[in-house]
Design an enzyme around this catalytic site. Structure first.
Site, short mmCIF file in Angstrom:
data_model
loop_
_atom_site.label_atom_id
_atom_site.label_comp_id
_atom_site.label_asym_id
_atom_site.label_seq_id
_atom_site.Cartn_x
_atom_site.Cartn_y
_atom_site.Cartn_z
N GLU A 1 0.83 -1.21 0.00
CA GLU A 1 0.00 0.00 0.00
C GLU A 1 0.86 1.26 0.00
O GLU A 1 0.67 2.16 -0.81
CB GLU A 1 -0.90 -0.02 1.25
N SER B 1 -7.24 1.75 -4.00
CA SER B 1 -6.04 2.34 -3.41
C SER B 1 -5.19 3.08 -4.41
O SER B 1 -4.43 3.96 -4.04
CB SER B 1 -5.14 1.24 -2.87
N ASP C 1 -23.48 7.13 -11.00
CA ASP C 1 -23.97 5.83 -10.51
C ASP C 1 -23.15 5.41 -9.29
O ASP C 1 -22.10 6.00 -9.01
CB ASP C 1 -23.93 4.76 -11.62
N ASP D 1 -18.00 9.10 -18.76
CA ASP D 1 -19.13 8.39 -18.16
C ASP D 1 -18.99 6.88 -18.38
O ASP D 1 -18.81 6.44 -19.52
CB ASP D 1 -20.43 8.92 -18.79
N ILE D 2 -19.04 6.12 -17.32
CA ILE D 2 -18.94 4.65 -17.42
C ILE D 2 -20.36 4.09 -17.35
O ILE D 2 -21.08 4.35 -16.38
CB ILE D 2 -18.10 4.06 -16.25
N GLY E 1 -24.74 9.09 -16.53
CA GLY E 1 -24.68 10.04 -15.41
C GLY E 1 -24.09 9.38 -14.18
O GLY E 1 -23.41 8.34 -14.27
N ASP F 1 1.09 3.95 -3.17
CA ASP F 1 0.62 5.34 -3.03
C ASP F 1 1.71 6.34 -3.43
O ASP F 1 1.46 7.29 -4.17
CB ASP F 1 0.20 5.60 -1.57
#
Length: 519
Positions: free
Chosen positions: A249, A449, A502, A486-487, A500, A253
């Site tokens: 992690e 992450s 979700d 937009d997915i 839009g 990052d």
């Protein structure tokens, strides 16, 4: 006769799968973090509702203004110090701006002071920790003054939201991976390197090695950024040598932020994995007058139901302070789909569910050449992980989400009954993941992450170009949803992608130049 008042929201129950395995040593010394009420709360609330409404006339507070007008009252701090002295507790530090006093003492002294019984518990996955049941109690003169007492118990609070790609199998020949600069190009990030900015990263364990970072940035042809470890509550940069543990992690990052915004200073706040440690690290980052982060990335979290209400509110109150100071906070929405890993029913992950956070969900991305050919909701199945998202039970619908509804996988839509998660998204599937270097090995990692630092790096670039912080950006993004890709395909369990906003990918993945224009 001193009346003791139970501190609202401080009740703990025995966690399922936990059992008491012994008493705590009464002479053992621990530190406890006390959070106090805010001065001029009503005025602060009025300011925050203007910020939530996206009022363009509200300027961020300076850290000095915040401390003077909205810190803890000197009288309130004096009351806590008198209480500490009466119980033989030592004041380790006081921070009026952060409304916190850190106390040190023995288990016996704290048990007497707060009317609690501390015991050792064993949990099948969390291991051994110090815990308690029932509420924390405070005397008359601290009743209404103290908002949270954290650190009496030290059960692990959060988990990291990253997933290492499973071993390569020939059937998965379509597996690809991207370096962070490749993703920045695919997402059309504006030019720049974030110079003059500081990105704060919160880490609840593990560490990084300088040799990994130097080798990684050299392999990308990117200048090595300045990385400053900041120790909170005795935690420090301590690599475990296990890339599957928290080192994965921490390194992910830093490498994502550093590869995209190498000119920014990266301040990494290391803290113990407990609610007290997590909240203290955020507070230290928000109030850090030396590094002054303009954006903070958080890749750790836990289902809302696993927080006590005092911890949730104390953490949210620090996030509110970040918004007032013009600090953008990006948080991963989780890697376990709509259930967030909780059996029976759907949950959202906190701190991503805070209305003061940019909640970052996950997609699976396919590219051809320098453009995105397909992007869908990240959902690699029960074992592979899926982007967290859904509807908060802890926080009401914010002004900028009014009137939205969430598409359901079963068909139809449901009006939001609480804060919807996430706000935005980005590549998170380990199958289309990020090439990073951990423990000297090249590794491909995914998870939400990676999306929080991806957005944090974008905002660092925007802040550097603009010469001032973008601050709390949610109202602006929701007013200009076209700035995201937009997915519309896929689901994360109970929720489906739709046109839009979700509850899988929020407004979508970034078109960085359009985001910069909107901010």
């Amino acid at each position: 006769m001193v009346t003791k008042h139970p501190l609202p929201g401080s009740e703990r129950t025995v966690e399922q799968g936990s059992k008491v395995v012994g008493q705590c040593d009464p002479a053992e010394r621990i530190e406890v973090f006390v959070m106090l009420r805010r001065q001029r709360q009503a005025q602060f609330d009025a300011l925050m509702s203007r910020i939530q409404a996206g009022d363009p006339n509200v300027k961020p507070l300076s850290r000095d203004e915040l401390a003077k007008d909205y810190g803890a009252a000197p009288d309130d701090i004096a009351k806590v110090k008198a209480f500490a002295a009466a119980h033989g507790l030592t004041v380790v530090r006081e921070d009026p701006a952060a409304r916190s006093v850190l106390l040190s003492g023995t288990i016996a002294q704290f048990q007497g002071a707060f009317g609690v019984k501390l015991e050792h518990y064993q949990h099948r996955t969390a291991g051994e920790f110090r815990g308690r049941t029932g509420p924390v109690n405070v005397p008359d003169d601290l009743h209404g003054v103290v908002e949270a007492v954290l650190g009496l118990d030290n059960r692990p609070q959060a988990r990291p939201h990253f997933r290492i790609r499973p071993p390569f199998r020939p059937a998965k020949a379509h597996q690809v991976s991207f370096t962070p600069p490749q993703l920045a190009a695919l997402y059309q990030f504006p030019q720049g390197d974030g110079s003059g900015q500081c990105v704060g990263i919160l880490e609840l364990g593990g560490g990084y090695t300088r040799s990994d970072l130097d080798a990684y940035f050299a392999s990308l042809g990117v200048a090595s950024p300045t990385v400053k470890p900041v120790s909170v509550d005795q935690a420090r940069n301590e690599p475990t040598g296990d890339p599957n543990g928290p080192d994965g992690e921490v390194t992910l990052d830093i490498e994502v932020v550093g590869a995209i915004a190498p000119g920014a200073t990266i301040a990494v706040y290391f803290t113990p994995n407990s609610d007290a440690g997590f909240i203290d690290a955020l507070s230290r980052a928000v109030h850090d007058t030396a590094n002054k982060p303009s954006v903070i990335s958080i890749s750790w979290g836990a289902p809302e139901s696993s927080w006590t209400s005092q911890s949730l509110q104390a953490f949210n109150s620090v996030l509110e302070t970040a918004a007032a100071l013009g600090v953008t906070v990006c948080a991963a929405s989780g890697d376990s789909g709509s259930s967030d890993g909780v059996n029976g029913g759907d949950q959202v992950d906190f701190p991503a569910s805070s209305p003061y956070v940019l909640a970052c969900g996950g997609t699976s991305l396919t590219a051809s050449g320098t453009s995105i050919s397909r992007e869908v909701v990240w959902n690699d199945g029960a074992q592979g992980g899926a982007g967290g998202g859904g509807v908060s039970r802890a926080f009401p619908v914010p002004a900028w989400q009014k009137g939205l509804s969430a598409a359901l996988s079963s068909g139809g839509k449901t009006a939001l009954g609480g804060r919807g998660v996430p706000d935005v998204a980005g590549d998170a599937s380990p199958i289309t993941g990020y090439t990073v270097l951990i423990g000297g090995e090249q590794t491909v990692i995914g998870g939400t992450s990676a999306v929080a630092p991806l957005w944090a790096a974008l905002i660092a670039r925007i802040n550097a170009a603009k010469g001032e912080p973008a601050g709390f950006i949610n109202p602006k993004l929701y007013k200009a949803p076209h700035v995201c890709n937009d997915i519309t395909q896929g689901n994360n369990g109970s929720f489906a992608a739709s046109e839009g906003w979700d509850a899988c990918t929020g407004l979508g993945s970034p078109n960085g130049q359009k985001v910069a224009g909107a901010l």
